[in-house]
Write an enzyme that holds these catalytic residues in place. Structure first.
Site, short mmCIF file in Angstrom:
data_model
loop_
_atom_site.label_atom_id
_atom_site.label_comp_id
_atom_site.label_asym_id
_atom_site.label_seq_id
_atom_site.Cartn_x
_atom_site.Cartn_y
_atom_site.Cartn_z
N TYR A 1 0.82 -1.21 0.00
CA TYR A 1 0.00 0.00 0.00
C TYR A 1 0.85 1.27 0.00
CZ TYR A 1 -4.20 -2.75 1.05
OH TYR A 1 -5.25 -3.65 1.00
N LYS B 1 2.53 -15.24 2.78
CA LYS B 1 2.50 -15.95 1.50
C LYS B 1 3.96 -16.30 1.18
CE LYS B 1 0.08 -17.36 -2.10
NZ LYS B 1 -0.93 -18.42 -2.02
N ASP C 1 -4.09 -17.85 1.83
CA ASP C 1 -5.24 -18.51 1.18
C ASP C 1 -5.86 -19.53 2.14
OD1 ASP C 1 -2.75 -19.64 0.84
OD2 ASP C 1 -3.15 -20.48 -1.12
N ASP D 1 -6.09 -6.23 5.67
CA ASP D 1 -7.23 -5.45 5.19
C ASP D 1 -8.37 -6.40 4.82
OD1 ASP D 1 -8.80 -3.47 4.15
OD2 ASP D 1 -7.49 -2.94 2.49
N ASP E 1 -11.83 -7.66 7.43
CA ASP E 1 -13.22 -7.42 7.00
C ASP E 1 -14.01 -8.73 6.95
OD1 ASP E 1 -12.93 -4.72 6.83
OD2 ASP E 1 -13.83 -4.56 4.84
#
Ligand code: NAD
Length: 365
Positions: free
Chosen positions: A144, A199, A231, A255, A259
């Protein structure tokens, strides 16, 4: 990352903001006042209210107060009437500005599903009832913010010469170390288990992340550490979310996962959050926005803000026993069957924002 007990009363910056912000904040302030502690609470305008009064969503005086205070309790910002302003003056810039100016790099989002609200989740009650997990998201690094980024001419491969968009994923060792410390220390106050989500099988940045988290773990042998690919973590969150205690991860994975975890609980009006700096100073706010659609109607759920105040007591003000009192009071009002409109079900009693505040104050005992 220790908080030292201090002799002066803790100073709390109260930033109600816009929409339902002032309504829900009023109830959180009442709960704090009812604890019998001598907090110094000072209020300031932020968001649209900051723009209306001072011409900026994060006025100088508000920022100064936030910097001086031991903790910031934040309502919510945003209102349709400000949507046409240039981006830098929009209410939402206040929260980004506060994160940056206060160096808030750790975002803590608990996802708790009280058994009484298990029907609100889209998952089967037996999968989520009693869920109590904490997602810790690194907030200031990762893809980001990494540079370089932009749109350029593709330098190689089958699409050479075409335009391509690109970003840079990066994490400095110190950035990973400090968020790992936050996670292990939070786990020490809970069930003493951390799942680090990465990851590492594909990304160099996250192999490095895994190595550093493993190294920091040597200082926390009382905490169990597990590594999980993102994942798989996404899958486990909807398959068996209760097996997690603390999840720590980078900005982008956090992020998305936070959520998803929030929605496991089905009720946005119940979810608190904290953003911390390196000294446990923090900004505490409900996970929801300013809900302009219900502002001024007296029906907003104040519990996410009250639970944010409880997190503030625990993480920034070093008053864990008071945090537990507030959390226990919230549990009690839910057990009594009191519900604001967003969590109302047949057989429960519908109450207003203020009546919910009254009930929590009473339940503090
Ligand atoms: P929102 O979270 O404000 O509302 C989404 C839905 O949830 C609405 O139907 C709303 O009525 C309901 N809701 C939210 N909080 C509730 C509560 N405490 N009790 C009962 N119902 C509640 O999200 P949105 O509608 O996408 O955004 C509205 C405004 O809030 C926008 O201006 C947005 O930019 C801003 N926003 C601010 C923050 C923040 O201050 N940190 C976060 C998200 C959105």
């Amino acid at each position: 990352m220790t908080t030292h007990p201090s002799t002066h009363p803790s100073k709390i910056a109260i930033l109600p903001g816009d929409g339902i912000g002032p309504e829900i904040m009023a109830q959180a302030v009442r709960v704090l006042e009812a604890l019998g502690e001598s907090f110094e609470m000072e209020r300031a305008d932020v968001g649209g209210a900051g723009y209306a009064a001072h011409g900026h969503p994060l006025p100088e005086s508000t920022l100064k107060l936030a910097k001086e205070a031991d903790a910031v309790l934040f309502g919510a910002v945003g209102d349709y009437q400000y949507d046409t302003l240039e981006r830098a003056l929009r209410p939402e810039q206040a929260i980004l500005g506060l994160r940056k100016e206060l160096g808030l790099f750790a975002n803590l989002r608990p996802a708790i599903l009280y058994p009484e609200l298990a029907g609100a989740s889209t998952l089967k009650p037996e999968v989520v009832s009693g869920l109590d997990i904490l997602i810790i998201r690194e907030l200031t690094g990762d893809i980001y913010f990494g540079k370089p980024r932009g749109v350029r001419e593709c330098p190689d491969g089958p699409f050479k010469g075409q335009r391509e968009g690109f970003d840079t994923m990066r994490y400095a060792e110190g950035e990973i170390r400090r968020i790992a410390h936050v996670a292990f220390q939070a786990a020490q106050k809970r069930d003493k288990r951390v799942t680090s989500v990465d990851k590492a099988n594909v990304l160099e940045t996250f192999q490095f992340w895994r190595d550093i988290v493993t190294d920091v773990h040597k200082e926390y042998q009382d905490v169990e550490l597990e590594h999980m690919y993102v994942d798989n973590a996404a899958m486990q969150l909807v398959r068996a979310p209760k097996k997690f205690d603390v999840i720590v991860t980078g900005n982008m994975f956090g992020d998305i996962l936070s959520d998803a975890a929030a929605m496991l609980t089905g009720s946005i009006g119940m979810l608190p959050s904290a953003s911390l700096d390196a000294n446990n100073k923090g900004l505490y706010e409900p996970s929801h926005g300013s809900a302009p659609d219900i502002a001024g109607k007296g029906i907003a759920n104040p519990l996410a803000t009250i639970l944010s105040a409880a997190m503030m007591l625990r993480f920034s003000l070093n008053k864990p026993e008071q945090a537990e009192r507030v959390e226990a009071a919230v549990k009690r009002v839910l057990q009594q069957g009191l519900r604001t409109a967003d969590i109302f079900e047949d057989g429960t009693q519908r109450v207003s924002t203020e009546q919910m505040g009254d009930a929590v104050v009473r339940a503090l005992g």
